[in-house]
Design a protein around this motif. Structure first.
Motif, PDB file in Angstrom:
ATOM      1  N   ASP A  41       9.339  -3.076   5.184  1.00  0.00           N
ATOM      2  CA  ASP A  41       8.377  -4.169   5.399  1.00  0.00           C
ATOM      3  C   ASP A  41       7.679  -4.394   6.603  1.00  0.00           C
ATOM      4  OD1 ASP A  41       7.198  -6.780   4.732  1.00  0.00           O
ATOM      5  OD2 ASP A  41       9.110  -7.955   5.010  1.00  0.00           O
ATOM      6  N   SER A  50       4.683  -6.678   3.850  1.00  0.00           N
ATOM      7  CA  SER A  50       4.761  -6.298   2.481  1.00  0.00           C
ATOM      8  C   SER A  50       4.358  -7.424   1.743  1.00  0.00           C
ATOM      9  CB  SER A  50       6.130  -5.788   1.899  1.00  0.00           C
ATOM     10  OG  SER A  50       5.831  -5.433   0.505  1.00  0.00           O
ATOM     11  N   SER A  79       7.108  -9.485   9.295  1.00  0.00           N
ATOM     12  CA  SER A  79       8.273  -8.420   8.712  1.00  0.00           C
ATOM     13  C   SER A  79       9.574  -9.261   8.461  1.00  0.00           C
ATOM     14  CB  SER A  79       8.520  -7.385   9.469  1.00  0.00           C
ATOM     15  OG  SER A  79       9.775  -6.517   9.123  1.00  0.00           O
ATOM     16  N   ILE A 116       4.043  -5.256  -4.165  1.00  0.00           N
ATOM     17  CA  ILE A 116       4.513  -3.882  -4.116  1.00  0.00           C
ATOM     18  C   ILE A 116       6.109  -4.213  -4.997  1.00  0.00           C
ATOM     19  CG2 ILE A 116       5.503  -2.116  -2.652  1.00  0.00           C
ATOM     20  CD1 ILE A 116       3.133  -2.865  -0.658  1.00  0.00           C
ATOM     21  N   SER A 166       5.342   0.284   3.540  1.00  0.00           N
ATOM     22  CA  SER A 166       4.371  -1.187   3.074  1.00  0.00           C
ATOM     23  C   SER A 166       2.902  -1.284   3.963  1.00  0.00           C
ATOM     24  CB  SER A 166       4.986  -2.635   2.901  1.00  0.00           C
ATOM     25  OG  SER A 166       5.088  -3.229   4.032  1.00  0.00           O
ATOM     26  N   ASN A 167       2.159  -2.165   3.200  1.00  0.00           N
ATOM     27  CA  ASN A 167       1.185  -2.837   3.858  1.00  0.00           C
ATOM     28  C   ASN A 167       1.458  -3.406   5.233  1.00  0.00           C
ATOM     29  OD1 ASN A 167       1.678  -4.648   1.922  1.00  0.00           O
ATOM     30  ND2 ASN A 167       0.418  -5.755   3.288  1.00  0.00           N
ATOM     31  N   LEU A 202      12.297  -0.217   0.648  1.00  0.00           N
ATOM     32  CA  LEU A 202      10.968  -0.656   1.118  1.00  0.00           C
ATOM     33  C   LEU A 202      10.990  -1.116   2.579  1.00  0.00           C
ATOM     34  CD1 LEU A 202       8.075  -1.678   0.405  1.00  0.00           C
ATOM     35  CD2 LEU A 202       9.147  -3.871  -0.656  1.00  0.00           C
TER      36      LEU A 202
END
Length: 365
Positions: free
Chosen positions: A176, A179, A158, A183, A217-218, A174
């Protein structure tokens, strides 16, 4: 130089070393993509894992400046059948071997990746080690079985500080967790004013940014390893339109009261069929995850299942209509993989617009 891939069950694969000559431990997984190895290498969701590519020839188009999905790779090892050290592509600026050397990541080629994939599919993901050591197999297996894999992957990948990608449109925070750049690209090309925040951001810090919407996010690892994030999401649910992707999807589910479980060998690749239940349409999706939301935990949470994986029936999408929130387990930003699901970013922005209109109407009444 000879290299060895050792698995915790005693399996030994002998091949040729490339990349960094170093020893590395990780969870051994496989990716079914035919192309996109650079994006796979640089996807933060692979942090702590040794990635096996099922496509036999890897490295043939080299490495270029534009296809990174993070500023650096976080994987712990790369396993291929055949490594190409003479790439041919006009965009190529370096080789796969050079990239792995630069970031101290070991690679091993000459491995029977078909056998390895079948083993993982049968027994599930296994702890593994890439090494050039000549130590006895029994000694290496014993040390591997006693080793503990990392659980702090999200904190490693992150962002450490808040930063922005200014735009003239809706402000999106967003969060994180690791991420991918894809994205951010999808949001900025739609004109969004994006503020990227660390995984351990608090609900109050998000509120101070006055977002129009929030995107989770992922990221890598077990969603239950970041309980602070689950608590933060629970505190802001219903205050802003929310969209979760991959790990963000799992964290959204946990914050809503559902549960998650580890999959036997996960979904990793760019060819996974997912059915959208409202339309009956099937999308081919890009995926990278080892955990999933448990279907029997959805009841009573206010969540509705919106998408299902056609390969194994696991949950691939959720929504909470009352709280203006939805999520998907797969990657609509692709990279690598098909861009069929990019419309989900438009749905997120439509949700932001409708929420703004409802709030404006309420003020005028």
């Amino acid at each position: 130089m000879k290299a060895r891939l050792i698995l915790e069950d005693g399996t030994e694969c002998i091949g040729t070393a490339f990349g960094a000559v170093t020893e590395s431990l990780g969870e051994v997984v496989f990716n079914t993509g035919l192309t996109g190895y650079q994006e796979v290498l640089s996807d933060p969701s692979y942090c702590g894992q040794i990635v096996t590519m099922t496509y036999p020839l890897i490295g043939n188009y080299g490495i270029n400046r534009d296809d990174f999905e993070a500023v650096r790779p976080f994987i712990h090892g790369f396993v291929v059948r055949e490594h190409c050290d003479l790439p041919s592509n006009w965009r190529s600026t370096s080789t796969l071997d050079e990239l792995l050397k630069a970031y101290e990541i070991p690679g091993i080629s000459g491995v029977d990746t078909r056998m390895l994939t079948r083993k993982i599919r049968h027994f599930g993901t296994l702890k593994g080690m890439i090494t050039t050591s000549d130590a006895p197999l029994e000694e290496l297996v014993a040390s591997l079985q006693q080793a503990t894999l990392m659980t702090d992957q999200v904190s490693r990948v992150s962002t450490k500080s808040v930063f922005s990608a200014p735009g003239t449109g809706h402000r999106v925070v967003l969060v994180d967790y690791g991420s991918k750049h894809g994205i951010l690209r999808e949001l900025t090309k739609r004109g969004c004013d994006v503020v990227v925040v660390p995984y351990n951001v608090t609900a109050e810090e998000i509120r101070r940014l006055q977002p129009d919407g929030i995107l989770l996010s992922n990221g890598p690892g077990d969603p239950k390893d970041v309980p602070q994030s689950i608590q933060t999401i629970a505190q802001i649910l219903g205050e802003y339109p929310l969209f979760g992707i991959c790990l963000g999807h799992q964290l959204f589910a946990l914050a809503s009261g559902a549960d998650t479980e580890k999959l036997k060998f996960g979904h990793r690749g760019g060819n996974h069929p997912v059915k959208e239940l409202t339309t009956g349409r099937t999308y081919i999706t890009s995926q990278n995850h080892g955990y999933a939301v448990k279907e029997d935990s959805i009841a009573g949470t206010g969540l509705e299942v919106t998408h299902l994986a056609l390969n194994d029936g696991t949950i691939e999408g959720l929504r909470d209509v009352k709280k203006q929130a939805f999520s998907v387990q797969y990657h609509p930003e692709a990279a690598p993989g098909p861009y069929d699901s990019g419309y989900l970013f438009d749905q997120f922005l439509d949700m932001i617009v409708s929420t703004k209109e409802e709030k404006s109407y309420a003020k005028t009444r």
